[in-house]
Design a protein around this motif. Structure first.
Motif, mmCIF file in Angstrom:
data_model
loop_
_atom_site.group_PDB
_atom_site.id
_atom_site.type_symbol
_atom_site.label_atom_id
_atom_site.label_comp_id
_atom_site.label_asym_id
_atom_site.label_seq_id
_atom_site.Cartn_x
_atom_site.Cartn_y
_atom_site.Cartn_z
ATOM 1 N N LEU A 20 -24.023 54.071 200.438
ATOM 2 C CA LEU A 20 -24.829 52.918 200.061
ATOM 3 C C LEU A 20 -26.316 53.195 200.281
ATOM 4 N N GLU A 21 -26.642 53.918 201.391
ATOM 5 C CA GLU A 21 -28.043 54.248 201.641
ATOM 6 C C GLU A 21 -28.593 55.168 200.552
ATOM 7 N N ALA A 22 -27.759 56.135 200.129
ATOM 8 C CA ALA A 22 -28.190 57.012 199.029
ATOM 9 C C ALA A 22 -28.437 56.204 197.758
ATOM 10 N N SER A 23 -27.526 55.261 197.493
ATOM 11 C CA SER A 23 -27.712 54.414 196.309
ATOM 12 C C SER A 23 -28.981 53.578 196.417
ATOM 13 N N MET A 24 -29.298 53.096 197.636
ATOM 14 C CA MET A 24 -30.524 52.313 197.827
ATOM 15 C C MET A 24 -31.758 53.163 197.589
ATOM 16 N N ALA A 25 -31.683 54.455 197.963
ATOM 17 C CA ALA A 25 -32.813 55.345 197.703
ATOM 18 C C ALA A 25 -33.040 55.488 196.210
ATOM 19 N N ARG A 26 -31.936 55.678 195.455
ATOM 20 C CA ARG A 26 -32.075 55.782 193.998
ATOM 21 C C ARG A 26 -32.636 54.485 193.410
ATOM 22 N N GLN A 27 -32.189 53.354 193.926
ATOM 23 C CA GLN A 27 -32.710 52.071 193.449
ATOM 24 C C GLN A 27 -34.198 51.899 193.762
ATOM 25 N N GLY A 28 -34.647 52.489 194.912
ATOM 26 C CA GLY A 28 -36.074 52.435 195.235
ATOM 27 C C GLY A 28 -36.896 53.191 194.215
ATOM 28 N N GLN A 29 -36.397 54.384 193.790
ATOM 29 C CA GLN A 29 -37.099 55.136 192.756
ATOM 30 C C GLN A 29 -37.164 54.332 191.448
ATOM 31 N N ALA A 30 -36.020 53.734 191.095
ATOM 32 C CA ALA A 30 -36.021 52.914 189.876
ATOM 33 C C ALA A 30 -36.978 51.744 190.005
ATOM 34 N N LEU A 31 -37.084 51.160 191.226
ATOM 35 C CA LEU A 31 -38.009 50.049 191.444
ATOM 36 C C LEU A 31 -39.458 50.485 191.264
ATOM 37 N N ALA A 32 -39.793 51.716 191.717
ATOM 38 C CA ALA A 32 -41.155 52.231 191.519
ATOM 39 C C ALA A 32 -41.463 52.350 190.035
ATOM 40 N N ALA A 33 -40.467 52.845 189.263
ATOM 41 C CA ALA A 33 -40.676 52.936 187.813
ATOM 42 C C ALA A 33 -40.871 51.552 187.204
ATOM 43 N N GLN A 34 -40.083 50.572 187.665
ATOM 44 C CA GLN A 34 -40.234 49.209 187.159
ATOM 45 C C GLN A 34 -41.598 48.642 187.501
ATOM 46 N N ILE A 35 -42.130 48.985 188.702
ATOM 47 C CA ILE A 35 -43.460 48.492 189.098
ATOM 48 C C ILE A 35 -44.526 49.037 188.165
ATOM 49 N N SER A 36 -44.406 50.339 187.799
ATOM 50 C CA SER A 36 -45.379 50.909 186.855
ATOM 51 C C SER A 36 -45.303 50.197 185.504
ATOM 52 N N LYS A 37 -44.060 49.892 185.076
ATOM 53 C CA LYS A 37 -43.916 49.156 183.821
ATOM 54 C C LYS A 37 -44.547 47.776 183.921
ATOM 55 N N VAL A 38 -44.375 47.131 185.061
ATOM 56 C CA VAL A 38 -44.959 45.798 185.255
ATOM 57 C C VAL A 38 -46.474 45.864 185.172
ATOM 58 N N GLU A 39 -47.075 46.932 185.747
ATOM 59 C CA GLU A 39 -48.525 47.069 185.661
ATOM 60 C C GLU A 39 -48.974 47.200 184.208
ATOM 61 N N LEU A 40 -48.233 48.015 183.434
ATOM 62 C CA LEU A 40 -48.567 48.136 182.009
ATOM 63 C C LEU A 40 -48.453 46.792 181.296
ATOM 64 N N LEU A 41 -47.384 46.053 181.624
ATOM 65 C CA LEU A 41 -47.193 44.736 181.004
ATOM 66 C C LEU A 41 -48.301 43.775 181.397
ATOM 67 N N GLU A 42 -48.792 43.867 182.649
ATOM 68 C CA GLU A 42 -49.901 43.003 183.063
ATOM 69 C C GLU A 42 -51.156 43.303 182.254
ATOM 70 N N GLY A 43 -51.411 44.618 181.968
ATOM 71 C CA GLY A 43 -52.552 44.955 181.124
ATOM 72 C C GLY A 43 -52.405 44.364 179.735
ATOM 73 N N GLU A 44 -51.187 44.492 179.170
ATOM 74 C CA GLU A 44 -50.960 43.887 177.852
ATOM 75 C C GLU A 44 -51.114 42.373 177.906
ATOM 76 N N LEU A 45 -50.684 41.766 179.021
ATOM 77 C CA LEU A 45 -50.808 40.316 179.172
ATOM 78 C C LEU A 45 -52.266 39.883 179.197
ATOM 79 N N SER A 46 -53.115 40.658 179.862
ATOM 80 C CA SER A 46 -54.546 40.320 179.879
ATOM 81 C C SER A 46 -55.125 40.397 178.472
ATOM 82 N N THR A 47 -54.707 41.451 177.726
ATOM 83 C CA THR A 47 -55.165 41.562 176.330
ATOM 84 C C THR A 47 -54.716 40.360 175.507
ATOM 85 N N LEU A 48 -53.451 39.950 175.697
ATOM 86 C CA LEU A 48 -52.935 38.784 174.971
ATOM 87 C C LEU A 48 -53.672 37.513 175.355
#
Length: 310
Positions: A133-161
């Motif tokens: 389960l801890e190994a799975s949580m580590a993988r989920q943390g990496q996926a969460l970092a990727a999601q955070i980067s996507k959220v930042e991109l979406l925030e930039g698009e949101l400001s443009t909108l």
């Protein structure tokens, strides 16, 4: 053979007795709770019955009998409750007298020790599962970092909108102002149209009044023409009769007859002139009515009454 061999076994035996006593007490408490629930249900039923008794005066005797029966049931339940309390006291006394059960409880302790070993094995398996389960949580943390980067991109698009939305709002306000101006112009046009319709209605009423006057004149001229035509027919008949009489007169009266004939011809000519003048006057009035109607009233030609055009 039944005496314990060490103080630890004595303590364990006492703890076991306390546990069994607690279990038995809990069982008795559950029985008492069940009896209390039954008692509460019976009391609820008695209350409902009492409400029915209060609402039905006609069946007072039958309801009184039911009440007495419920009272007997309540007394029986109370007796049952007293007996249950006595049984609870007897059971408690028996719990204190269970020292002879120590040997059998030691056997149960052995069984519990085996169960404890099984529980340890299960704990080892759970530890392995926790590692996975801890190994799975580590993988989920990496996926969460990727999601955070996507959220930042979406925030930039949101400001443009948002900037685009502000520009659209300015455009909408400008369009709203234009629409308001056009609505004012439309209201003015509607007002002018209403005034024009009112003016046309007044002209139509005036035209109708004029047409009614022309129709009355035409009717009068037609009546006069009909009377003149009748008079002309009568004069023609008279002339025809005079001509016959003239033909039947003797020769010495021919001069007088000729003079009379000349007078008749003059009279016929005058009557024809009068009839012609009347016919011309009627035709002029009939022609003037349709010419003046559409031009002066401002109405289309197809709205002229059929009687006038005829």
């Amino acid at each position: 053979m039944q005496l314990p061999l060490s103080p630890e076994e004595i303590l364990a035996g006492r703890d076991l007795l306390r546990a069994e006593f607690a279990v038995e007490c809990r069982r008795l408490e559950q029985k008492a709770e069940v009896l209390n629930l039954v008692h509460a249900a019976d009391m609820t039923e008695l209350g409902r019955r009492a409400a029915i008794i209060a609402g039905q005066d006609a069946d007072l005797l039958a309801l009184s009998q039911q009440d007495s029966q419920r009272g007997a049931e309540l007394a029986a339940l109370q007796r049952t409750l007293a007996e249950t309390s006595a049984e609870r006291a007897a059971t408690a006394k028996e719990c204190y007298d269970t020292s002879g059960l120590i040997a059998r409880k030691e056997v149960q302790i052995t069984v519990l020790a085996a169960s404890f070993e099984e529980a340890q094995a299960l704990a080892a398996k759970q530890q392995e599962a926790l590692t996975a389960l801890e190994a799975s949580m580590a993988r989920q943390g990496q996926a969460l970092a990727a999601q955070i980067s996507k959220v930042e991109l979406l925030e930039g698009e949101l400001s443009t909108l948002r900037l685009q939305r502000q520009a659209d709002q300015v455009t909408v306000k400008t369009a709203a102002a234009r629409v308001a101006d056009r609505e004012e112009a439309l209201e003015a046009a509607v007002k002018r149209e209403k005034d024009l319709i009112r003016h046309r209605m007044l002209q139509a009423e005036t035209t109708r009044a004029v047409e009614s006057g022309y129709l009355e004149k035409i009717e009068r001229l037609r009546s006069a023409h009909a009377a003149s035509q009748d008079a002309l027919d009568a004069a023609r008949k008279t002339c025809a009769g005079l001509a016959q009489e003239l033909a039947a007169l003797p020769p010495h009266d021919v001069d007088a007859a000729l003079m009379q004939r000349e007078e008749n011809e003059i009279l016929r000519h005058k009557i024809n002139e009068i009839g012609t003048a009347i016919i011309r006057a009627a035709g002029v009035v009939v022609e003037a009515a349709p010419e003046e109607g559409p031009g002066k009233s401002g109405l289309p030609e197809d709205t002229i009454p059929e009687k006038v055009t005829a």
